[in-house]
Scaffold this active site. Sequence first.
Site, short mmCIF file in Angstrom:
data_model
loop_
_atom_site.label_atom_id
_atom_site.label_comp_id
_atom_site.label_asym_id
_atom_site.label_seq_id
_atom_site.Cartn_x
_atom_site.Cartn_y
_atom_site.Cartn_z
CB SER A 42 -0.88 0.02 1.24
OG SER A 42 -1.75 -1.09 1.27
CB THR A 94 -3.59 3.49 0.21
OG1 THR A 94 -2.28 2.97 0.03
CG2 THR A 94 -3.62 4.95 -0.20
CB ALA A 95 -8.59 1.69 1.48
CG HIS A 132 -12.75 -7.19 -2.50
ND1 HIS A 132 -13.98 -7.58 -3.00
CD2 HIS A 132 -12.87 -7.22 -1.15
CE1 HIS A 132 -14.81 -7.84 -2.00
NE2 HIS A 132 -14.17 -7.63 -0.87
#
Length: 260
Positions: A42, A94-95, A132
């Site tokens: 990430s 990162t999300a 996803h």
Amino acid sequence: MFWGLASGEVDPRQFEFEHVLRDIQTLNEWALTGKLEVTAISLAAYPLVQERYVLLPHGASMGAGYGPVVVAREELSVCDLREVEVAVPGALTTAFLVLRLCVGEFAWRALPFDQILEEVSSGRADAGLIIHEGQLTYEEAGLKKVVDLGEWWLLETGLPLPLGANVARRDLGADTLFDLSDVLRDSIQAGLDNREEAMEYALKFGRGLDTALADRFVGMYVNELTCEYGEEGRQAVRELLSRAEQIGAYDEPVKVEFVG
């Protein structure tokens, strides 16, 4: 991205590659100890490993106007997320970082990324952060979008949202890193040039996805910005990590550095 190497379409030169399949949170944790010489991570985890790894100038997962989605069983606002528990795919993703930038402080619980939709559908979590292909199918599960973080980021900055990055260990040396970067770029380009064959290979790892959905999802995150960040992609990286620094996400100053 790796079909070119796996199929023999791309010359690996002096390198020998072993493909290691793990979820992104595991790869992030491994990167903290430098376990792999080359790895996807990430982008949010990069500042934590920047002394050991350097960014490759390709291999990014970057969405322009779309990205990870927060979903819930009922209509919620972004402000409401501060009052409920959100299931997230890992604190190093990162999300998760972008959700912090968007929402501020909120209660969260980490789960494997592929369990989050069910956790929300069942009522065990109030909301969930989806990274996803559930970004495309959450409505089929009866869930509602709270916020698309890629859309929010574009409105905030006018930039695409960089999510995943490929990195290589600095101790490989400058010459090796340069050659390695070329090989991996060739593999990405081969996959884009031979999309049908590369998709057939990728579907082996697709958790039962049908071809049309898989092709749509891959098209979102394997594109021209994957072959080369370009100035816009690099600006997006700098902007994201700068904002992360401003909220105290890292103990040390962030140094964005690419091979070459």
